[in-house]
Design an enzyme around this catalytic site. Structure first.
Site, PDB file in Angstrom:
ATOM      1  N   SER A 168       0.803  -1.225   0.000  1.00 18.83           N
ATOM      2  CA  SER A 168       0.000   0.000   0.000  1.00 18.83           C
ATOM      3  C   SER A 168       0.835   1.274   0.000  1.00 18.83           C
ATOM      4  O   SER A 168       0.334   2.339  -0.333  1.00 18.83           O
ATOM      5  CB  SER A 168      -0.941   0.017   1.210  1.00 18.83           C
ATOM      6  OG  SER A 168      -0.217   0.139   2.421  1.00 18.83           O
ATOM      7  N   LYS A 189       0.853   4.792   6.852  1.00 15.17           N
ATOM      8  CA  LYS A 189       0.285   5.599   5.758  1.00 15.17           C
ATOM      9  C   LYS A 189       0.933   6.983   5.795  1.00 15.17           C
ATOM     10  O   LYS A 189       1.694   7.306   6.702  1.00 15.17           O
ATOM     11  CB  LYS A 189      -1.245   5.758   5.916  1.00 15.17           C
ATOM     12  CG  LYS A 189      -2.038   4.470   6.025  1.00 15.17           C
ATOM     13  CD  LYS A 189      -2.039   3.654   4.750  1.00 15.17           C
ATOM     14  CE  LYS A 189      -2.805   2.351   4.931  1.00 15.17           C
ATOM     15  NZ  LYS A 189      -2.643   1.445   3.765  1.00 15.17           N
TER      16      LYS A 189
END
Length: 264
Positions: A75, A153
């Site tokens: 990701s 993230k």
């Protein structure tokens, strides 16, 4: 002829030295044989003590300074490498920076997933109660990963900002201005990657952070949790630390930059 000194003592004979016992004439450097020799701790006491000290130091370092995490997914590619069935990047996460400041847009952070992010999360602990206990102890000390859904993230927007919507070129908007995102894995244009900006707009709650993966087409980030109590954002108390560097594998060692993505 008169003589000096103590009666009965030959004046030419040296007296006792200051560094010895006048009564015994013990010279410096000569040990009194009656003094017991000091002995060290037995090995079966000394070794466990060293192990305990080492574990305490590891605990203190990983609790207050930083720790190493492994990237399990793709990701955050290409910034951080990870994939199913391979050895992902090992990153160093600094826990000190945010004691003196707050995460800023562009920072890559590790955080504990809020409740809505934990659907499908499976415990990494063994079903064997003995092994599970040892793993829990190791988790407290810091030599075993904690049994929680820690995620990595990039911070896109902070509390009070509005995120969502697309610029004419397909860039993500924050407070109506397109971001500068040189780290993206793919073309951010609407035609190529509509999920990059085709959502919202969402106003980030105060004290929270809107986070997204660099691999926008393969990241279950804030965009996929907008229906929860935080509107997809991550509370400040869930933030663990700032990703500072990739430390393994050797061919990828290097710092992880935090560009000023809202410079425009």
């Amino acid at each position: 002829m008169s003589s000096t000194g103590t009666p009965g003592q030959n004046p030419s004979e040296p007296g006792p030295r200051e560094d010895g016992d006048p009564a015994r004439g013990v010279r410096r450097g000569h040990r009194d044989k009656r003094t017991p020799e000091k002995k060290g701790q037995p090995w079966y006491i000394e070794i466990p003590m060293l192990v305990v000290i080492a574990l305490v130091l590891v605990f203190v370092f990983q609790t207050f300074v930083g720790r190493v995490y492994q990237i399990p997914s793709e990701s955050m590619e290409p910034t951080l490498h990870g994939c199913a069935g391979c050895t992902g990047d090992r990153i160093f996460v600094d826990k000190i920076s945010y004691r003196f400041g707050d995460p800023e847009p562009g920072d890559v952070i590790v955080f504990e997933g809020p409740d809505s992010w934990n659907q499908g999360y499976q415990s990494i602990r063994s079903d064997n109660p003995v092994i599970r206990t040892l793993q829990n102890i190791g988790g407290v000390i810091g030599i075993v990963p904690p049994d929680q859904n820690d995620m990595v993230k990039r911070v896109i927007a902070v509390g009070g900002q509005t995120v969502g919507g697309c610029s004419p070129e397909g860039g993500l908007l924050v407070d109506g201005q397109p971001l500068e995102e040189p780290y993206l894995n793919e073309d951010p244009s609407v035609d190529r990657n509509p999920l990059n900006c085709a959502f919202g707009p969402v106003t980030v709650p105060e004290g929270n952070y809107w986070v997204m993966g660099d691999n926008r087409g393969n990241s279950a980030d804030s965009r996929f949790h907008m229906g929860d109590e935080f509107q997809g954002s991550v509370p400040d108390e869930n933030v663990i630390g700032k990703v500072q560097a990739v430390i393994l594998p050797f061919d990828r060692i290097g710092s992880v930059p935090s560009p000023d993505i809202q410079a425009g």
